[in-house]
Each structure stands twice: as structure tokens, then as C-alpha cells.
Design a protein around this motif. Structure first.
Motif, PDB file in Angstrom:
ATOM      1  N   UNK A 224       0.681  -0.908  -0.028  1.00 32.94           N
ATOM      2  CA  UNK A 224      -0.109  -0.168  -0.032  1.00 32.94           C
ATOM      3  C   UNK A 224       0.832   1.161  -0.106  1.00 32.94           C
ATOM      4  N   UNK A 225       0.631   2.154  -1.068  1.00 33.21           N
ATOM      5  CA  UNK A 225       1.721   3.246  -1.000  1.00 33.21           C
ATOM      6  C   UNK A 225       1.421   4.117  -0.043  1.00 33.21           C
ATOM      7  N   UNK A 226       2.432   4.780   0.709  1.00 35.35           N
ATOM      8  CA  UNK A 226       2.541   5.569   1.968  1.00 35.35           C
ATOM      9  C   UNK A 226       2.563   7.006   1.387  1.00 35.35           C
ATOM     10  N   UNK A 227       1.811   7.716   1.947  1.00 36.98           N
ATOM     11  CA  UNK A 227       2.067   9.208   1.734  1.00 36.98           C
ATOM     12  C   UNK A 227       2.688   9.875   2.735  1.00 36.98           C
ATOM     13  N   UNK A 228       3.712  10.255   2.331  1.00 37.30           N
ATOM     14  CA  UNK A 228       4.637  10.894   3.554  1.00 37.30           C
ATOM     15  C   UNK A 228       4.617  12.481   3.097  1.00 37.30           C
ATOM     16  N   UNK A 229       4.124  13.351   4.069  1.00 37.25           N
ATOM     17  CA  UNK A 229       4.224  14.693   3.573  1.00 37.25           C
ATOM     18  C   UNK A 229       5.606  15.380   4.381  1.00 37.25           C
ATOM     19  N   UNK A 230       6.480  15.957   3.744  1.00 40.80           N
ATOM     20  CA  UNK A 230       7.631  16.615   4.198  1.00 40.80           C
ATOM     21  C   UNK A 230       7.057  17.718   5.185  1.00 40.80           C
ATOM     22  N   UNK A 231       8.066  18.175   6.159  1.00 42.16           N
ATOM     23  CA  UNK A 231       7.621  19.209   7.060  1.00 42.16           C
ATOM     24  C   UNK A 231       7.888  20.536   6.243  1.00 42.16           C
ATOM     25  N   UNK A 232       6.966  21.675   6.514  1.00 42.24           N
ATOM     26  CA  UNK A 232       7.180  22.957   6.086  1.00 42.24           C
ATOM     27  C   UNK A 232       8.516  23.346   6.535  1.00 42.24           C
ATOM     28  N   UNK A 233       9.194  24.034   5.486  1.00 47.65           N
ATOM     29  CA  UNK A 233      10.534  24.517   5.471  1.00 47.65           C
ATOM     30  C   UNK A 233      10.838  25.787   5.000  1.00 47.65           C
ATOM     31  N   UNK A 234       9.637  26.534   4.541  1.00 50.12           N
ATOM     32  CA  UNK A 234       9.676  27.894   3.963  1.00 50.12           C
ATOM     33  C   UNK A 234       8.476  28.686   4.852  1.00 50.12           C
ATOM     34  N   UNK A 235       9.109  29.809   5.431  1.00 53.73           N
ATOM     35  CA  UNK A 235       8.269  30.682   6.490  1.00 53.73           C
ATOM     36  C   UNK A 235       8.344  31.951   6.331  1.00 53.73           C
ATOM     37  N   UNK A 236       6.973  32.455   6.365  1.00 53.60           N
ATOM     38  CA  UNK A 236       6.806  34.061   5.913  1.00 53.60           C
ATOM     39  C   UNK A 236       6.044  34.662   6.971  1.00 53.60           C
ATOM     40  N   UNK A 237       6.560  35.990   7.378  1.00 52.54           N
ATOM     41  CA  UNK A 237       5.766  36.643   8.422  1.00 52.54           C
ATOM     42  C   UNK A 237       5.307  38.088   7.988  1.00 52.54           C
ATOM     43  N   UNK A 238       4.087  38.480   7.624  1.00 52.94           N
ATOM     44  CA  UNK A 238       3.763  39.570   7.048  1.00 52.94           C
ATOM     45  C   UNK A 238       2.943  40.209   8.236  1.00 52.94           C
ATOM     46  N   UNK A 239       3.719  41.624   8.364  1.00 57.14           N
ATOM     47  CA  UNK A 239       3.277  42.368   9.569  1.00 57.14           C
ATOM     48  C   UNK A 239       2.363  43.590   9.023  1.00 57.14           C
ATOM     49  N   UNK A 240       1.321  43.533   9.581  1.00 56.99           N
ATOM     50  CA  UNK A 240       0.051  44.478   8.947  1.00 56.99           C
ATOM     51  C   UNK A 240       0.087  45.736   9.545  1.00 56.99           C
ATOM     52  N   UNK A 241      -0.569  46.625   9.014  1.00 56.79           N
ATOM     53  CA  UNK A 241      -0.492  48.060   9.663  1.00 56.79           C
ATOM     54  C   UNK A 241      -1.475  47.962  10.980  1.00 56.79           C
ATOM     55  N   UNK A 242      -2.295  46.990  11.159  1.00 57.29           N
ATOM     56  CA  UNK A 242      -3.276  47.183  12.460  1.00 57.29           C
ATOM     57  C   UNK A 242      -2.556  46.502  13.431  1.00 57.29           C
ATOM     58  N   UNK A 243      -1.245  45.815  13.167  1.00 53.46           N
ATOM     59  CA  UNK A 243      -0.676  45.204  14.543  1.00 53.46           C
ATOM     60  C   UNK A 243      -0.594  43.925  14.368  1.00 53.46           C
TER      61      UNK A 243
END
Length: 324
Positions: A224-243
Motif C-alpha cells: 500500500x503506497x504510503x503518503x509521507x508529507x515533508x515538514x514545512x521548511x519555508x516560512x513567511x511573516x507579514x506584519x500588517x498596519x493594524x498590528x
């Protein structure tokens, strides 16, 4: 050795005055009807869902609706056949729910045989060259059937109309005080206990050995094929006007693709005054060289905000989470 298994759900028992036929009206119950590995269903169905491609529960003729061993590719064949046969009731017959046939109906325990009068209108068959083994069933292991899947799977279903008489075989010289009496070729006599009719339904199925199927399944197909999802390695933080801060993350194979996604996300974040991001290459976390966001006007500025994506990149749809 060819087998014929059968089941039928019947409710209620009736009787009438004894009628003694002058000539045999039933086939010989001890004669092979020539149907091969075939079974009658415990109740008729209007559609074949849960039948084709499914295995039989081990040691029974009940279809296991939860285990499908092949993906069914079906082919319909018209038929115009009339079939009559008499079969003996199996001592281990069970309904699909697990209830014994003997527990249904007040006098059903008296039944020893079934007399079928069938009008076959068509067959639905598996197309062998097109069917695909379902590895999630785990029914084939090292080229042989798994014990939990039994020995058979359904490869044909029969459609039509007909009736079935529930019979009690009489001993030689025995008499019946009430009820319809039938004789069969070969000399056997039967008392009719009850009768059931059905119209334009699926009522029987053919079986194929699971052993033959498993012998054709390769080792790579059994897994049975196993679906292995790689962990997130690209992260972005957008800082908005409203804090507030809007976060995005996903997995990308290299730094360059992460950087492209980060720039697009920052440009898409309306009201962003700053964007920061990182990429983890498996060894260390690297900061992303992000250009200042398009909307960098100070709070209270009347200048309109631009939301155009960088040249050469498709504008992604705004979302609280990011998919690659």
C-alpha cells in the motif's frame, strides 16, 4: 469440485390443503445444475453496489461489503434464460449481518431445500483485463490469499425475476396432513413451507478463486503506497498596519522557490508594512532577502495600496494558509 451455495431471507409461513402431483414437477435435487461456483444472495438488490470485486467472508457465502479486492470494471450482457433447480440448504448458511437463517420465521427450521424458478435477464461481469488489484485490501500476501479475506471474490452478478419455494423433504413413506406436496425427478417428495417472489433484481453472484488472483499480483502491487508529507521548511511573516501578523508556511525543494513564493505572498498581503521569512535546508535556517513590501506608506497616508504580484510570477489567491 463444483459448488452451489445459497441463502434467502423469508418472512412468514403459510399452508394450504395437501395436493399430491401425479408426475414430477421439480428437478432432481441430487443433480449438479452445472452453474459452477455460484451463490444466491440472502436478499435481492436493485443495484450491484458492494458486490462486484468484494470478497466473501471466510467460511461463508456472505459478501463482505467492507473489503473490495479489485477495482470493478463491469460489462453488462443481456440474457433471456429460464432456469429451475433444487438446492439443499447449507448447515452453515448465514445472512450478511451474521444472523442465522434458522432464526428467521417460525417454521423456517423445517426447511431442508429450496426450489428456484428463475428468469435471467442479464449478467454483470468483471472485465478481467481491466480490473486492478486493491492493495489497501491487504488480501494478497506473498502471492497467496490472506486468511482474513477467505478464498473467493465476486466476479459476476445475475439479474432477473423469479420465485423460490421453501421445501421440507419427506422421508420415504411419510405423509403430510396439510400443505402443497411436490415430487422431484429421482423420487424425492417435498412439502412446500413457503414461497417468495421478486422482480427485476440482482439475486445471485458468481465467484472466482482469490488464489488465482493473488498468484498474478506482483510484490510491488501488494504494498500500500504510503503518503509521507515533508515538514514545512519555508516560512513567511507579514506584519500588517493594524498590528497583526499573517503567517504562511509550505515545503519547497530549494531556497530559490521559497524566495519566489515569499515575495509573492508579501506583495499579496494588503496593508503589510514589513515581511520576513526563512528557509530551512535541513542543516540551518537561512533568512530570505525580501524586498520591501509595495505598501510601505505610513499609517494615515492617503496613498493607495498596490497589490500587484512581482513581474514574472502568478498572483496567488489570498489565504490564511499556503499550499505549494
Amino acid at each position: 469440485m463444483r459448488r452451489l451455495w445459497f441463502l434467502m431471507l423469508v418472512v412468514g409461513v403459510g399452508s394450504c390443503a395437501t395436493v399430491v402431483p401425479t408426475s414430477p414437477t421439480l428437478p432432481d435435487p441430487d443433480t449438479d445444475p452445472g452453474l459452477g461456483d455460484f451463490a444466491m444472495m440472502p436478499w435481492t438488490r436493485r443495484n450491484p453496489d458492494g458486490l462486484l470485486g468484494h470478497v466473501l467472508s471466510p467460511g461463508t457465502s456472505s459478501i463482505n461489503g467492507a473489503v473490495r479486492v479489485v477495482t470493478p470494471q463491469a460489462r453488462w450482457s443481456d440474457a433471456d434464460q429460464h432456469l429451475t433447480l433444487v438446492t439443499a440448504r447449507g448447515s452453515e448458511a448465514e445472512l450478511e449481518g451474521g444472523a442465522s437463517v434458522l432464526s428467521v420465521g417460525g417454521k423456517l427450521s423445517q426447511v431442508t431445500h429450496f426450489a428456484w424458478d428463475l428468469k435471467i435477464l442479464g449478467y454483470l461481469d468483471l472485465v478481467e483485463e481491466s480490473m486492478t488489484y486493491e492493495s489497501t485490501s491487504n488480501c494478497c500476501q506473498a502471492g497467496v490469499p490472506a486468511q482474513s479475506c477467505g478464498d473467493w471474490y465476486v466476479n459476476r452478478v445475475m439479474f432477473g425475476s423469479g420465485s423460490v419455494k421453501l421445501l421440507r423433504r419427506l422421508e420415504v413413506g411419510a405423509s403430510a396432513s396439510a400443505g402443497q406436496l411436490l415430487k422431484a425427478r429421482g423420487g424425492a417428495s417435498f412439502l412446500v413451507v413457503n414461497e417468495l417472489q421478486f422482480e427485476r433484481s440482482f439475486f445471485g453472484f458468481g465467484m472466482a478463486p482469490l488464489e488465482t488472483l493473488c498468484s498474478r499480483v506482483g510484490p510491488e502491487q501488494e504494498l500500500t503506497p504510503l503518503k509521507v508529507e515533508a515538514p514545512d521548511n519555508c516560512r513567511i511573516h507579514a506584519y500588517l498596519r493594524d498590528g497583526t501578523r499573517r503567517d504562511y508556511s509550505a515545503h519547497y525543494p530549494d531556497h530559490e522557490l521559497c524566495l519566489r513564493m515569499a515575495r509573492a505572498r508579501c506583495a499579496d498581503s494588503q496593508g503589510a508594512i514589513d515581511c520576513r521569512g526563512t528557509f530551512f535546508d535541513g542543516k540551518e535556517e537561512q533568512k530570505l532577502a525580501l524586498v520591501p513590501p509595495v505598501d510601505v506608506a505610513p499609517v494615515g497616508s492617503a496613498g493607495p495600496a498596490s497589490s500587484a504580484a512581482p513581474s514574472g510570477f502568478a498572483r496567488p489567491s489570498g489565504s490564511a494558509s499556503v499550499a505549494p
